[in-house]
Design a protein around this motif. Structure first.
Motif, PDB file in Angstrom:
ATOM      1  N   UNK A 150       0.833  -1.189   0.000  1.00  0.00           N
ATOM      2  CA  UNK A 150       0.000   0.000   0.000  1.00  0.00           C
ATOM      3  C   UNK A 150       0.875   1.250   0.000  1.00  0.00           C
ATOM      4  N   UNK A 151       0.287   2.373  -0.422  1.00  0.00           N
ATOM      5  CA  UNK A 151       1.045   3.625  -0.491  1.00  0.00           C
ATOM      6  C   UNK A 151       1.600   4.035   0.859  1.00  0.00           C
ATOM      7  N   UNK A 152       0.845   3.861   1.940  1.00  0.00           N
ATOM      8  CA  UNK A 152       1.323   4.255   3.265  1.00  0.00           C
ATOM      9  C   UNK A 152       2.515   3.398   3.680  1.00  0.00           C
ATOM     10  N   UNK A 165       8.610   2.914   4.091  1.00  0.00           N
ATOM     11  CA  UNK A 165       9.852   2.209   3.781  1.00  0.00           C
ATOM     12  C   UNK A 165      10.883   3.130   3.141  1.00  0.00           C
ATOM     13  N   UNK A 166      10.448   4.305   2.680  1.00  0.00           N
ATOM     14  CA  UNK A 166      11.385   5.237   2.068  1.00  0.00           C
ATOM     15  C   UNK A 166      12.165   5.996   3.139  1.00  0.00           C
ATOM     16  N   UNK A 197      17.034  13.511  -1.243  1.00  0.00           N
ATOM     17  CA  UNK A 197      15.924  12.904  -1.971  1.00  0.00           C
ATOM     18  C   UNK A 197      15.436  11.666  -1.229  1.00  0.00           C
ATOM     19  N   UNK A 198      14.138  11.379  -1.391  1.00  0.00           N
ATOM     20  CA  UNK A 198      13.567  10.167  -0.812  1.00  0.00           C
ATOM     21  C   UNK A 198      13.993   8.978  -1.673  1.00  0.00           C
ATOM     22  N   UNK A 199      14.299   7.868  -1.014  1.00  0.00           N
ATOM     23  CA  UNK A 199      14.701   6.662  -1.751  1.00  0.00           C
ATOM     24  C   UNK A 199      14.219   5.418  -1.033  1.00  0.00           C
TER      25      UNK A 199
END
Length: 87
Positions: free
Chosen positions: A2-4, A9-10, A18-20
């Protein structure tokens, strides 16, 4: 996933901000400058520099690592992302 769960996990890289996703982190994922953007005389006096109105005449603004004169220049080095959670 799911998106949440995906957002949780990012991580945020402390080099490039930056988000990864740590599961897809490779040695070429992060592009950054390993040195600071400085304002001082450059060792290579063969180049011309854009000076601000309050800069002394000998000042130059550039990344100390690669000499790029644009503060928004793409990083000159690639490596793994590094999280703020990492030691």
């Amino acid at each position: 996933m799911e998106k949440s769960e995906e957002k949780q996990s990012q991580k945020i890289c402390k080099r490039c901000n930056k988000a990864y996703d740590p599961t897809s982190n490779t040695s070429s994922s992060c592009r950054f400058h390993p040195s600071f953007f400085v304002c001082r005389r450059h060792d290579d006096q063969k180049r011309y520099y854009e000076l601000g109105p309050n800069d002394p005449p000998y000042a130059a603004k550039f990344y100390d690592c690669c000499g790029a004169e644009d503060p928004k220049a793409s990083g000159c080095t690639t490596n793994f992302h590094v999280s703020y959670d990492d030691d």
